[in-house]
Design an enzyme around this catalytic site. Structure first.
Site, PDB file in Angstrom:
ATOM      1  N   HIS A 200       0.835  -1.207   0.000  1.00 46.12           N
ATOM      2  CA  HIS A 200       0.000   0.000   0.000  1.00 46.12           C
ATOM      3  C   HIS A 200       0.868   1.255   0.000  1.00 46.12           C
ATOM      4  CE1 HIS A 200      -3.280   2.736   1.235  1.00 46.12           C
ATOM      5  NE2 HIS A 200      -2.370   3.263   2.044  1.00 46.12           N
ATOM      6  N   GLU A 201       1.864   1.295   0.875  1.00 47.53           N
ATOM      7  CA  GLU A 201       2.714   2.483   0.966  1.00 47.53           C
ATOM      8  C   GLU A 201       3.563   2.658  -0.287  1.00 47.53           C
ATOM      9  OE1 GLU A 201       2.328   4.677   3.164  1.00 47.53           O
ATOM     10  OE2 GLU A 201       0.980   3.522   4.437  1.00 47.53           O
ATOM     11  N   HIS A 204       1.634   4.321  -3.051  1.00 44.89           N
ATOM     12  CA  HIS A 204       1.566   5.780  -2.978  1.00 44.89           C
ATOM     13  C   HIS A 204       2.725   6.413  -3.751  1.00 44.89           C
ATOM     14  CE1 HIS A 204      -1.830   6.540  -0.430  1.00 44.89           C
ATOM     15  NE2 HIS A 204      -1.371   5.820   0.582  1.00 44.89           N
TER      16      HIS A 204
END
Length: 392
Positions: A200-201, A204
């Site tokens: 998820h990170e 980004h």
């Protein structure tokens, strides 16, 4: 430890000409103050103007209304053209977005931000061979290796640091520097859940969300200058203007800023699920992780230890909404995992225990007890060392 700096290369898609980020950072607060001063100054001038002169000005505007309308239309058209010249397409999702600054321009700024963060947490960084750091490195490397065909990976210098702090957080800078907190690691039961957070990170960074968020802020600041000036020009007193200005900012935050932030989080979940599927992780753990977070939040709320923030007031979707959204994408992720010739998943579905807990909490079952979060081994004395995620 081997440090492999990924070669930076330009992406194939042409980028519009961008502006200096330092100049924008200076103009952003100054423009807000200027709008207030201009609006308030006009109000004071108009209130002090004699009645006959006010009528002269009103008559002038009536006689030249067509000319002023045409000028306003030309200015609005120029603004629309400028906007469309700075619209790009987000990779892998196809969403159109306004980009005045690129990640390349933010790279040096991100480096400075990283140094500031590391100075703040230098005494809390775990040593090089700490099990938590090695675990995050192992999972991060696997994600990078499995997705090494993505060109965006090669515009970053991927590193990872683990901070000995109970905060349940993990973030990534546009440069690719990943910072994980031990509080988050304590809540993750296995490598699959670590992959859920890291993917998820990393998404980004791959999707340039940091640059996009700044661009969105700059655009909103520019758009609201006219309404802000009008508020201070039209309302008869400073007190009314202050109250209306505050209410206007609240409306912008609730209806424009927060929904956009939640959109970026949902988009990172979308890509992160697919990064982990290609790396052959058990993607069912994505849903299980957010389901567990939902259970913990509801139990704490019932025990008076916290209050669940409504989705419309949060920068992130609720844990329950994230779980539901990921469940809707699970079939596609499992198919992608199969197409990558990954080993079969275990028959035990990690989502089932969480679903039972959620049903029990929803029914206020007295037999339901708080979810036990496994803790890692006690931390050794901290040392200011940085672990590095590598890819080839």
């Amino acid at each position: 430890m081997l440090l492999l700096r990924l070669a930076q290369r330009a992406l194939a898609a042409p980028r519009p000409r961008m502006v200096n980020p330092a100049l924008l950072a200076l103009l952003r607060p100054a423009s807000k103050v200027l709008a207030v001063l201009v609006g308030r100054g006009f109000r004071k001038w108009w209130q002090a103007l004699p009645k006959h002169k006010k009528q002269i000005l009103i008559d002038h505007l009536r006689r030249n209304r067509v000319r002023y309308a045409v000028g306003s239309g030309v200015a609005a058209t120029a603004g629309v053209v400028y906007y469309h010249n700075h619209v790009t397409v987000a990779p892998y999702t196809g969403r159109h977005r306004f980009m005045l600054l690129t990640t390349d321009q933010l790279f040096s700024m991100a480096g400075q931000l990283y140094q500031m963060e590391m100075e703040q947490y230098a005494h809390l960084m775990v040593p090089e061979h700490h099990p938590m750091l090695e675990r995050v490195q192992r999972v991060g490397n696997r994600l990078l290796q499995a997705n090494n065909t993505l060109p965006e990976l090669y515009t970053k210098v991927w590193t990872v640091s683990v901070i000995d702090d109970p905060t349940m957080n993990c973030f990534v800078l546009p440069s690719g520097d990943i910072v994980m907190f031990t509080g988050m690691m304590d809540a993750l039961e296995n490598d699959d859940q670590v992959a859920a957070v890291l993917a998820h990170e990393m998404s980004h960074a791959i999707l340039d969300h940091a640059a996009e968020h700044l661009n969105r802020g700059y655009l909103l600041d520019l758009v609201v200058l006219v309404p802000v000036a009008l508020i201070w020009a039209v309302l008869p007193s400073d007190l009314l203007a202050v109250a209306s200005h505050w209410l206007f900012n609240l409306v912008v935050k609730l209806f424009l800023t927060l929904p956009y932030s939640r959109l970026l989080e949902t988009e990172a979940d979308y890509l992160g699920l697919r990064l982990a599927a290609k790396a052959c992780y058990d993607v069912r753990e994505f849903s299980a992780l957010w389901g567990k977070m939902d259970v913990l939040e509801k139990i704490m709320d019932k025990n008076g230890q916290g209050a669940e923030v409504p989705a419309w007031l949060s920068t992130h979707p609720t844990n329950e909404d994230r779980q539901r959204e990921l469940e809707g994408q699970m079939a596609e992720a499992l198919d992608l995992r199969t197409s990558c010739k990954c080993p079969p998943l275990t028959p035990r579905d990690p989502r089932e225990p969480i679903r039972r807990l959620q049903r029990g909490v929803a029914q206020e079952d007295p037999q339901v007890t708080p979810v036990a979060i496994p803790l890692q081994k006690p931390l050794p004395p901290p040392a200011a060392r940085i672990g590095t995620v590598t890819a080839s």
